[in-house]
Scaffold this motif. Structure first.
Motif, PDB file in Angstrom:
ATOM      1  N   ASP A   1       0.710  -1.353   0.115  1.00 39.98           N
ATOM      2  CA  ASP A   1       0.335  -0.100  -0.069  1.00 39.98           C
ATOM      3  C   ASP A   1       0.908   1.203  -0.134  1.00 39.98           C
ATOM      4  O   ASP A   1       0.842   2.045  -0.781  1.00 39.98           O
ATOM      5  CB  ASP A   1      -0.875   0.259   1.390  1.00 39.98           C
TER       6      ASP A   1
ATOM      7  N   GLY B   1       2.267   1.376  -3.648  1.00 39.49           N
ATOM      8  CA  GLY B   1       0.934   2.483  -3.999  1.00 39.49           C
ATOM      9  C   GLY B   1       1.485   3.465  -4.576  1.00 39.49           C
ATOM     10  O   GLY B   1       0.572   4.544  -5.271  1.00 39.49           O
TER      11      GLY B   1
ATOM     12  N   SER C   1      -4.816   8.587  -6.545  1.00 36.25           N
ATOM     13  CA  SER C   1      -4.576   7.788  -6.072  1.00 36.25           C
ATOM     14  C   SER C   1      -4.091   6.762  -5.142  1.00 36.25           C
ATOM     15  O   SER C   1      -2.438   7.017  -5.071  1.00 36.25           O
ATOM     16  CB  SER C   1      -4.445   6.363  -7.566  1.00 36.25           C
ATOM     17  N   SER C   2      -3.798   5.263  -4.606  1.00 40.31           N
ATOM     18  CA  SER C   2      -3.035   4.467  -4.713  1.00 40.31           C
ATOM     19  C   SER C   2      -3.080   2.587  -4.103  1.00 40.31           C
ATOM     20  O   SER C   2      -1.846   2.664  -3.990  1.00 40.31           O
ATOM     21  CB  SER C   2      -3.153   4.829  -2.617  1.00 40.31           C
ATOM     22  N   GLU C   3      -3.612   2.214  -5.330  1.00 36.29           N
ATOM     23  CA  GLU C   3      -3.953   1.101  -5.673  1.00 36.29           C
ATOM     24  C   GLU C   3      -3.682   0.484  -7.074  1.00 36.29           C
ATOM     25  O   GLU C   3      -3.050   1.618  -7.803  1.00 36.29           O
ATOM     26  CB  GLU C   3      -6.045   0.999  -5.699  1.00 36.29           C
TER      27      GLU C   3
END
Length: 390
Positions: free
Chosen positions: A118, A121, A130-132
């Protein structure tokens, strides 16, 4: 009486001359670089020379598909960029992973793999909100898979596009427009933040090679320079062998009179598809070597104008001559760096000051027009005339 066929080198002495010149040039740069301790050639200029060698390799690929097979592709730089994105994903992921693990190392409770993922990302995609990780990044942490994608993605895209275009017998300017449309569609998609490749921000920090954090950029730059020189030598040898073979004779015949070759029983589309796909793969490899030296890649690198520049380089150097493509790419690339990098002094005309940063593209366009009108065979053609006269 029996006649013996000459060896490949005997039939193509220019190949030996080119490889010898490239080897000598590579040795001189390596010895005079900062990595060797001499320091007569700066690290930044070594990177410029390494990138130039990569551009020479993609120019050779363009020359084969256009100068030898007669397919004016205005999308081959897209394959170059795809190769850069494929290796850039691993470089950015692996480098960010090292930074994240170092930053979390001081915690009392060790982070879980999911927390590390995480954090990676968030570091990579936070710039686009975003982080995914998108599906595109499924194998970004596997170097060998990304290296395989450097070859497979450009090759598969060229194979599918070429099969659809050639089986429909799209030729000439219509095929050029289609390749340009493909490139434009790809660039516009990559500009979107939800493309999975950070949109207009692109991938950055690619010059930082994971596992070599303690190695100076002088050593890294000369390593990539040597790798680029080796790739150019192998690429030149491969395409010289192909163009000298029966396959080379057929693709040149397709360029000159496609209908007659088809009438003689050859499956023209298969030959064109093979050349189109192979040159796309080589372009992808060139891009994978180029962008770690450039340090950054963004969608602007894949825009149609880049492929047009590639065609201009080949035309200036002399299409239908492998060494001509190398000359054209090298001359234009180095002059571009000089003019746009502030190396060329401004010219004060009294009533107007010519700043070459603004006028370089105009000069390049005028050069292309002049070569087209007065030296249609390019610099390579002029070189051939001089050799014949001597």
């Amino acid at each position: 009486m029996t006649s013996t066929r000459k060896s490949f080198i005997a039939r193509n002495p220019s190949v030996l001359y080119f490889l010898a010149a490239l080897g000598l040039f590579t040795a001189i740069v390596a010895v005079m670089s900062e990595a060797s301790g001499v320091g007569l050639i700066s690290t930044s200029f070594v990177k410029t020379l390494g990138k130039t060698l990569c551009l020479c390799l993609v120019a050779i690929a363009m020359d084969v598909v256009w100068g030898y097979c007669g397919i004016l592709s205005l999308g081959h730089f897209a394959f170059f960029g795809i190769g850069g994105y494929a290796i850039g994903m691993w470089l950015m992921y692996a480098r960010t992973e090292i930074i994240v693990i170092d930053s979390l190392a001081g915690q009392v409770i060790p982070p879980t793999p999911q927390e590390v993922s995480d954090a990676i990302g968030n570091q990579i995609f936070g710039v686009v909100g975003s982080s995914e990780f998108p599906m595109l990044w499924a194998f970004a942490d596997h170097l060998w898979i990304q290296l395989a994608l450097v070859v497979l993605v450009p090759g598969l895209l060229a194979l599918v596009f070429g099969w659809l275009a050639f089986r429909s017998r799209v030729n000439g300017v219509y095929l050029s427009i289609l390749t340009q449309a493909m490139t434009l569609a790809l660039a516009l998609y990559l500009f979107q933040n939800d493309s999975g490749l950070r949109g207009n921000n692109g991938l950055s920090g690619l010059q930082n090679i994971p596992g070599f954090e303690d190695t100076g950029q002088d050593v890294v730059s000369i390593a990539f320079f040597l790798a680029s020189a080796a790739a150019l030598a192998l690429g030149y040898l491969l395409f010289a062998w192909i163009t000298d073979s029966k396959l080379g004779n057929i693709i040149q015949a397709i360029r000159d009179d496609e209908s007659r070759v088809r009438f003689l029983g050859y499956h023209v589309e298969s030959y064109k598809l093979f050349v189109f796909t192979l040159t796309a793969v080589i372009a992808g490899i060139a891009g994978a070597l180029y962008y770690p030296q450039a340090g950054i890649i963004n969608p602007a690198e894949i825009a149609p104008i880049a492929s047009i520049y590639l065609a201009v380089w080949v035309a200036i150097g002399g299409r239908g001559r492998l060494y001509g493509a190398v000359i054209g790419a090298a001359v234009v690339s180095l002059l571009s760096s000089w003019f746009t990098g502030g190396g060329a002094p401004s010219v004060d005309l009294g009533f107007y000051v010519i700043n070459w940063v603004d006028w370089w593209l105009v000069l390049l366009g005028l050069t292309f027009v002049a070569v087209t009108l007065f030296a249609p065979q390019g610099i390579g053609g002029l070189f051939d005339k001089l050799v014949r006269k001597s």
